[in-house]
Design an enzyme around this catalytic site. Sequence first.
Site, PDB file in Angstrom:
ATOM      1  N   HIS A  39       0.882  -1.177   0.000  1.00 40.49           N
ATOM      2  CA  HIS A  39       0.000   0.000   0.000  1.00 40.49           C
ATOM      3  C   HIS A  39       0.914   1.221   0.000  1.00 40.49           C
ATOM      4  CE1 HIS A  39      -2.301  -2.965   2.445  1.00 40.49           C
ATOM      5  NE2 HIS A  39      -3.386  -2.402   1.969  1.00 40.49           N
ATOM      6  N   ASP A  64       2.311   2.017   3.373  1.00 41.62           N
ATOM      7  CA  ASP A  64       3.237   1.066   4.017  1.00 41.62           C
ATOM      8  C   ASP A  64       4.663   1.510   3.798  1.00 41.62           C
ATOM      9  OD1 ASP A  64       0.991  -0.579   4.156  1.00 41.62           O
ATOM     10  OD2 ASP A  64       1.601  -1.775   2.413  1.00 41.62           O
TER      11      ASP A  64
HETATM   12  C1  XLS Z   1      -7.292  -6.770   4.639  1.00 35.64           C
HETATM   13  C2  XLS Z   1      -6.908  -6.963   3.244  1.00 35.64           C
HETATM   14  C3  XLS Z   1      -5.789  -6.058   2.772  1.00 35.64           C
HETATM   15  C4  XLS Z   1      -5.710  -6.057   1.281  1.00 35.64           C
HETATM   16  C5  XLS Z   1      -4.943  -4.905   0.716  1.00 35.64           C
HETATM   17  O1  XLS Z   1      -8.003  -7.560   5.222  1.00 35.64           O
HETATM   18  O2  XLS Z   1      -6.591  -8.298   3.049  1.00 35.64           O
HETATM   19  O3  XLS Z   1      -4.597  -6.443   3.365  1.00 35.64           O
HETATM   20  O4  XLS Z   1      -5.157  -7.229   0.800  1.00 35.64           O
HETATM   21  O5  XLS Z   1      -5.499  -3.691   1.031  1.00 35.64           O
END
Ligand code: XLS
Length: 439
Positions: free
Chosen positions: A101, A104
């Site tokens: 993301h 991140d």
């Molecule tokens: C959360 C989601 C997230 C997505 C990406 O539960 O799995 O991690 O994969 O935003």
Amino acid sequence: MAEYFKDVKEIKYEGPKSDNPLAFKYYNPDELVGNKTMREHLKFSVAYWHTFTAQGTDPFGAGTMIRSWDHIQDPMDKAKVRMEAAFEFFDKLGVDYFCFHDRDIAPEGETLAETNKNLDEIVKIAKQLMEDYDIKLLWGTANTFNNPRFVHGAATSCNADVFAYTAAQIKKAMDVTKELGGEGYTFWGGREGYETLLNTDMKLELDNYARLLHMAVDYAKQIGFDGQFYIEPKPKEPTKHQYDFDAAAVVAFLKTYGLDDYFKLNIETNHATLAGHTMQHELMYARINNMLGSVDANQGDLYLGWDTDQFPTDIYLTTLVMYEVLQAGGFTTGGLNFDAKVRRPSFEPIDLFYAHIVGMDSFAKGLKIAYKMKQDGKFEKIIADRYASYTEGIGKDIIEGKVGFSELERYALENNEIKNVSGRQEYLEWLLNEYILGK
Ligand code: XLS
Ligand code: NI
Ligand code: NI
């Protein structure tokens, strides 16, 4: 460059007889399974957020993770060091992909402009590291759920300023994904849902969500981003109800709003479980709609009702996931992204290796079993035989649209003796065990 995971050397394939926990027993990247190598079939990816950014907090306790960049105070300096450490990790583990993301990898600034500037600076470093280590971006995404501004949602917020901010943030995240040659871009609607219908205009929220996705499609064309768009279903958490509830809800949404040509699904095991489905169900639903795009590989805990995002170790699960993937013709743009985190008490850096290694080995073993199942074709034959009544006679007429209610009534009136045969579930479970346990 400093070395961040000093205790670990490159993880190598040592075969099933090895008892070294820092080696692969089944994942042998260059081994052929059919006409593709394991590495081409599995396309492993590390999730930046869980493995490098998360600190192990939970609603009752502070972070526990020990990381070699903990002591760095300045958020940009920390982001840079963490990025270097991440690539050392990818390299030692031997994965080809990562996912992230926007937030991140780089910290937010005071303003959106400053945040974008921070992101650009880190992306430059990531780009260089990707080249140096030959690592690719499976998909990028935007975190439009963490900051308090998204308290009522992002694209589905009641506040138009938040919609605008979301669009701006996603625009930038798409730019960055393109810049890094990302093979996909994921939308996970973290807060695209509601807490109570008493204050919710569901129709406007869904329409707005579709509006934002259309804007993303337009913008991709504008900038020449040809990566695959994914929607990742999840029924709840953090909101009580998320619009991208499950594969079926997402397929219906995409079709309703004329978006189905532009999106595939990124299916996550623990989200399937939360929706009350098996992972196999979600994958099959996506596959039969030509929308199986990518997989967030993890597993839930049978006794906990939330998204625990554990590393996948269940061979039945990995086998059936890979069986569906093989039935779909394998991954094209997608892959197996470990959207999984080490448990809070597994706070040492080495645990990150143990976790990914067991996940990769479990999938490698699952791939081999699934490949054999597919090659033998026993399950496919059983299914074909089960529906044989539709290949001739009245069944064929039904399929070919040659009959309606009147013709079927005539047929049924004359056909008093209907004979069914067993579904053979227990036999099929025995057969699956035969493959899993091996001879
Ligand atoms: C959360 C989601 C997230 C997505 C990406 O539960 O799995 O991690 O994969 O935003
Ligand atoms: Ni996910
Ligand atoms: Ni999840």
